[in-house]
Design an enzyme around this catalytic site. Structure first.
Site, PDB file in Angstrom:
ATOM      1  N   SER A  54       4.247   3.477  -4.394  1.00 62.31           N
ATOM      2  CA  SER A  54       3.817   2.745  -3.200  1.00 62.31           C
ATOM      3  C   SER A  54       4.537   1.405  -3.150  1.00 62.31           C
ATOM      4  CB  SER A  54       2.314   2.491  -3.259  1.00 62.31           C
ATOM      5  OG  SER A  54       1.947   1.522  -2.295  1.00 62.31           O
ATOM      6  N   LYS A  91       1.168   2.452  -9.592  1.00 65.84           N
ATOM      7  CA  LYS A  91       2.249   3.056  -8.799  1.00 65.84           C
ATOM      8  C   LYS A  91       3.624   2.708  -9.374  1.00 65.84           C
ATOM      9  CE  LYS A  91       0.191   5.397  -5.554  1.00 65.84           C
ATOM     10  NZ  LYS A  91       0.150   6.872  -5.726  1.00 65.84           N
ATOM     11  N   TYR A 114      -3.751  -0.791  -8.341  1.00 70.09           N
ATOM     12  CA  TYR A 114      -2.995   0.272  -7.660  1.00 70.09           C
ATOM     13  C   TYR A 114      -1.493   0.041  -7.782  1.00 70.09           C
ATOM     14  CZ  TYR A 114      -1.747   3.130  -3.515  1.00 70.09           C
ATOM     15  OH  TYR A 114      -1.208   4.044  -2.650  1.00 70.09           O
TER      16      TYR A 114
END
Ligand code: NAI
Length: 301
Positions: free
Chosen positions: A153, A170, A166
């Site tokens: 991401s 990622k 996150y």
């Protein structure tokens, strides 16, 4: 280019009960792949679970004349990962393609991030990709063929407020991809990574007015290409969304070479920042060996 087909290929797609994963499952199955549709069927924060999400996508595939089987295990445990790959082996005899796509969000600003929110996100995105990919890698090595697709991401590769857990997970997947591409090269195993932007339940409150132009289906063709036999790329990262397809890479500048005998001070670093950061003549290393080559060149003057 000739038609891209997946006849006799077996694809495992995690988190394929909705959003982006569902579109990959439908496209690959429509091109002849036998597909394991994995989905835990929980909420966007990873809580709960249901069989309906994976079942629904299997039904869609079968209605279109394709072949698929559902799996409801969580990617976030070693046992879950093993069971997902075992589903492919039990039903279709092998695993040629793994698309690591399952994902959740627990966004918090860094100062407020709890250990539970860190653990849950690392477990699904980062450790989950290890747990699913490792048993598949062993099968692929034996068969001399494999395609991995990881889902990173921009939140990690470029940065985004409130997504330290996150983003780190990622970006960790980029590291995993880099190593699998190197380790798998001799066995016909390729690994690539996408950074998608798409209007799904994960992002429906985040994308604002452009959401309707970011259909998940605009991401699908890149994924299908990257996991195909025709694709010769490995070790690469792509930004994709809304009909735009672009490579993202980590480059290494030529740098400032003071030589091993020089006595370099912190002030010298400050004085030479322009040269250290100058992007003219940068390379995109394909392994640590490319960096070592540059260092060795510097040592030899
Ligand atoms: P989504 O929520 O529609 O799909 C994710 C799927 O993963 C869900 O169906 C969910 O049930 C499943 N899942 C969650 N935890 C699981 C687990 N432990 N085991 C098995 N399945 C599990 O969201 P979307 O957007 O389709 O996300 C797909 C991937 O793309 C995720 O990895 C996400 O982080 C990534 N991504 C999406 C972006 C976007 O703009 N939609 C942006 C950047 C990355």
């Amino acid at each position: 280019m000739s038609d891209i087909r997946f006849d006799d290929r077996v694809a495992v797609i995690t988190g394929a009960g909705g959003g982006l994963g569902r579109t990959y499952a439908l496209d690959l199955a429509g091109r002849g792949a036998k597909v394991v549709v994995n989905d835990l069927g929980g909420a966007t924060d990873g809580t709960g679970g249901a069989t309906s999400a994976a079942d629904q996508v299997v039904k869609e595939i079968e209605a279109a004349g394709g072949t698929a089987v559902a799996n409801y295990d969580s990617v976030s445990t070693p046992e879950g990962g093993e069971a997902i790959i075992q589903t492919a082996l039990d039903n279709f005899g092998k695993a040629d393609i793994v698309i690591n796509n399952a994902g959740i969000l627990r966004d918090k600003s860094f100062a407020k991030l709890s250990d539970a929110d860190l653990g849950a996100v690392l477990d699904v995105h980062l450790k989950g990709a290890f747990y699913v990919s490792q048993p598949a890698f062993r099968v692929m090595k034996d068969n001399g063929y494999g395609r991995f697709l990881f889902t990173a991401s921009a939140a990690g590769v470029f940065g985004n407020f409130g997504q330290s857990n996150y983003g780190a997970a990622k970006m960790g997947l980029v590291g995993l991809m880099n190593v699998l591409a190197v380790e798998g090269a001799r066995s016909g195993i390729q690994a690539n990574t996408i950074m998608p932007i798409a209007n799904t339940r994960l992002t429906q409150d985040l994308l604002g007015p452009i959401a309707e132009k970011l259909a998940p289906e605009t991401v699908t063709p890149l994924v299908t290409y990257l996991v195909s036999e025709q694709c010769e790329l490995t070790h690469e990262l792509f930004s994709v969304g809304g009909g735009r397809y672009a490579r993202v890479f980590v480059g290494l500048t030529k740098g400032w070479n003071a030589g091993p005998e020089a006595s370099v001070s912190a002030e010298d670093i400050g004085s030479n920042l322009d040269q250290i950061r100058n992007q003219d003549g940068y390379i995109v290393p394909s392994s640590i060996a490319d960096e070592m080559k540059l260092i060795a060149e510097g040592l030899n003057g």
